[in-house]
Write an enzyme that holds these catalytic residues in place. Sequence first.
Site, PDB file in Angstrom:
ATOM      1  N   ALA A   9       9.836 -11.674  78.334  1.00 29.46           N
ATOM      2  CA  ALA A   9      11.184 -11.428  77.813  1.00 29.46           C
ATOM      3  C   ALA A   9      11.738 -12.688  77.162  1.00 29.46           C
ATOM      4  O   ALA A   9      12.938 -12.947  77.190  1.00 29.46           O
ATOM      5  CB  ALA A   9      12.097 -10.945  78.939  1.00 29.46           C
ATOM      6  N   ASP A  33       9.332  -9.825  82.913  1.00 30.23           N
ATOM      7  CA  ASP A  33       9.105 -11.277  82.867  1.00 30.23           C
ATOM      8  C   ASP A  33       8.953 -11.774  84.297  1.00 30.23           C
ATOM      9  O   ASP A  33       9.397 -11.122  85.230  1.00 30.23           O
ATOM     10  CB  ASP A  33      10.269 -11.996  82.172  1.00 30.23           C
ATOM     11  CG  ASP A  33       9.831 -13.329  81.566  1.00 30.23           C
ATOM     12  OD1 ASP A  33       9.686 -13.411  80.332  1.00 30.23           O
ATOM     13  OD2 ASP A  33       9.607 -14.289  82.341  1.00 30.23           O
ATOM     14  N   ARG A 151       5.288 -13.213  55.603  1.00 30.46           N
ATOM     15  CA  ARG A 151       5.604 -14.574  55.146  1.00 30.46           C
ATOM     16  C   ARG A 151       5.174 -14.759  53.688  1.00 30.46           C
ATOM     17  O   ARG A 151       5.927 -15.278  52.859  1.00 30.46           O
ATOM     18  CB  ARG A 151       4.906 -15.597  56.058  1.00 30.46           C
ATOM     19  CG  ARG A 151       5.581 -15.673  57.416  1.00 30.46           C
ATOM     20  CD  ARG A 151       4.889 -16.630  58.362  1.00 30.46           C
ATOM     21  NE  ARG A 151       5.702 -16.752  59.588  1.00 30.46           N
ATOM     22  CZ  ARG A 151       5.211 -17.035  60.784  1.00 30.46           C
ATOM     23  NH1 ARG A 151       3.918 -17.240  60.935  1.00 30.46           N
ATOM     24  NH2 ARG A 151       6.015 -17.135  61.812  1.00 30.46           N
ATOM     25  N   HIS A 175      -5.619 -15.435  62.707  1.00 33.53           N
ATOM     26  CA  HIS A 175      -4.207 -15.829  62.639  1.00 33.53           C
ATOM     27  C   HIS A 175      -4.135 -17.334  62.803  1.00 33.53           C
ATOM     28  O   HIS A 175      -3.882 -17.855  63.869  1.00 33.53           O
ATOM     29  CB  HIS A 175      -3.443 -15.130  63.765  1.00 33.53           C
ATOM     30  CG  HIS A 175      -1.968 -15.428  63.767  1.00 33.53           C
ATOM     31  ND1 HIS A 175      -1.190 -15.326  62.647  1.00 33.53           N
ATOM     32  CD2 HIS A 175      -1.141 -15.817  64.771  1.00 33.53           C
ATOM     33  CE1 HIS A 175       0.065 -15.634  62.966  1.00 33.53           C
ATOM     34  NE2 HIS A 175       0.114 -15.935  64.243  1.00 33.53           N
TER      35      HIS A 175
HETATM   36  N1  APR Z   1       4.111 -12.363  83.150  1.00 34.23           N
HETATM   37  C1  APR Z   1       5.240 -12.051  82.487  1.00 34.23           C
HETATM   38  N2  APR Z   1       5.895 -12.924  81.705  1.00 34.23           N
HETATM   39  C2  APR Z   1       5.389 -14.147  81.598  1.00 34.23           C
HETATM   40  C3  APR Z   1       4.204 -14.551  82.249  1.00 34.23           C
HETATM   41  C4  APR Z   1       3.550 -13.588  83.054  1.00 34.23           C
HETATM   42  N3  APR Z   1       2.436 -13.863  83.714  1.00 34.23           N
HETATM   43  N4  APR Z   1       3.965 -15.846  81.937  1.00 34.23           N
HETATM   44  C5  APR Z   1       4.935 -16.233  81.110  1.00 34.23           C
HETATM   45  N5  APR Z   1       5.804 -15.230  80.908  1.00 34.23           N
HETATM   46  C6  APR Z   1       7.005 -15.185  80.110  1.00 34.23           C
HETATM   47  C7  APR Z   1       7.833 -16.468  80.207  1.00 34.23           C
HETATM   48  O1  APR Z   1       8.584 -16.512  81.412  1.00 34.23           O
HETATM   49  C8  APR Z   1       8.702 -16.370  78.975  1.00 34.23           C
HETATM   50  O2  APR Z   1       9.943 -15.772  79.234  1.00 34.23           O
HETATM   51  O3  APR Z   1       6.699 -15.097  78.719  1.00 34.23           O
HETATM   52  C9  APR Z   1       7.875 -15.487  78.020  1.00 34.23           C
HETATM   53  C10 APR Z   1       7.483 -16.193  76.756  1.00 34.23           C
HETATM   54  O4  APR Z   1       8.639 -16.415  76.047  1.00 34.23           O
HETATM   55  P1  APR Z   1       8.929 -17.731  75.204  1.00 34.23           P
HETATM   56  O5  APR Z   1       8.609 -18.919  76.002  1.00 34.23           O
HETATM   57  O6  APR Z   1      10.299 -17.605  74.613  1.00 34.23           O
HETATM   58  O7  APR Z   1       7.825 -17.634  74.047  1.00 34.23           O
HETATM   59  P2  APR Z   1       7.889 -16.766  72.732  1.00 34.23           P
HETATM   60  O8  APR Z   1       8.476 -17.560  71.623  1.00 34.23           O
HETATM   61  O9  APR Z   1       8.484 -15.436  73.060  1.00 34.23           O
HETATM   62  O10 APR Z   1       6.345 -16.597  72.400  1.00 34.23           O
HETATM   63  C11 APR Z   1       5.509 -15.802  73.223  1.00 34.23           C
HETATM   64  O11 APR Z   1       4.139 -15.036  71.430  1.00 34.23           O
HETATM   65  O12 APR Z   1       4.125 -15.590  69.174  1.00 34.23           O
HETATM   66  C12 APR Z   1       3.551 -15.832  70.409  1.00 34.23           C
HETATM   67  O13 APR Z   1       2.834 -18.137  70.276  1.00 34.23           O
HETATM   68  C13 APR Z   1       3.739 -17.257  70.896  1.00 34.23           C
HETATM   69  O14 APR Z   1       2.149 -17.101  72.678  1.00 34.23           O
HETATM   70  C14 APR Z   1       3.519 -17.109  72.358  1.00 34.23           C
HETATM   71  C15 APR Z   1       4.120 -15.739  72.649  1.00 34.23           C
END
Ligand code: APR
Length: 308
Positions: A9, A33, A151, A175
């Site tokens: 999330a 999350d 993009r 990618h």
């Molecule tokens: N189960 C559920 N959620 C998780 C887990 C897990 N095991 N591990 C991490 N998370 C959650 C984190 O708590 C965090 O809220 O995944 C979320 C990732 O969100 P962000 O840190 O905001 O990252 P974001 O920019 O959304 O990118 C997520 O997508 O585009 C790709 O490179 C990017 O790999 C990255 C992913």
Amino acid sequence: MSKVTVIGAGNVGATVANVLAHKDIVKQIVLVDIVGDLAKGKALDTWQQAPIDNYSTSLMGTNDYKDTANSDIVVITAGIPRKPGMSRDDLISTNANIVTSVVKSVLEHSKNPIIIVVSNPLDVMTYAAFKAAGLDSSKVFGMAGILDTARYRAFIATELNVSPKDIQAILMGGHGDTMVPLPRYTTVSGIPVTELIESTVLDAIVERTKGGGGELVKLMGTSAWYAPGAAAAQMVEAIVKDENRIFPVCAKLDGQYGLNNIFVGVPVVLGKGGIKKIIELKLDKDEMKLLHDSADAVKEVMEVFDKM
Ligand code: APR
């Protein structure tokens, strides 16, 4: 109507949920999350937007996979995002463990869902999800091509000062910096882009597209979310509405383009049930070489994962 689960999330996951809710095409979106009540908060926020923006999709946030039971589609965005100076490949071991455990938890409660992977490094995370899931490859694929193409289309629209709606394009490969935009298959309302933009300028646009993710990481200190989230939501829409859209999707190849047992971006027909068909373009020699070079780069990272 369908139930869609979005794992993670954070920036991208919350955007997928928000954009998808606005389309008003699924019954329920479950946001998951591991961090406290983050998913609950973001789901509630998007639900409170419903009376303003007129949609009925219900949303819930949770950290309990029981709530994801009987999902039709699962979008995986869980993982850590790329930080400045970090390549997508640096993320491999952390995110592969996360994606593998997420897929296992999902499948405890949903029998035969479609899984769309968004976590990076994308091609290898899709491979990790496929291995963990044991589902048919028509049901496990990754989102990258729609974003990379968007993009590319946006840069062309800026250059020509025309609407991005009128730019049609296809892009293949991994990618990453080796992705293969295809100017020969790019048109502006049917007009070949090569007739409208001179080749040096087009080359610069292609190069900017390849570094498009990194450009945003540099600007914002973390990776992008609006366009990635909207791209994943567009894939969900194509499936839910059985649209048979042609999108570049990270899919498993078994002989197409002379490539085997590898996940890379190729044009597919996307509709009910997932990937209905992989489209084989008649690439010229140079384009085929670029695709194979890109596939080699992906294969190297897949091997890193296989040895983990
Ligand atoms: N189960 C559920 N959620 C998780 C887990 C897990 N095991 N591990 C991490 N998370 C959650 C984190 O708590 C965090 O809220 O995944 C979320 C990732 O969100 P962000 O840190 O905001 O990252 P974001 O920019 O959304 O990118 C997520 O997508 O585009 C790709 O490179 C990017 O790999 C990255 C992913």
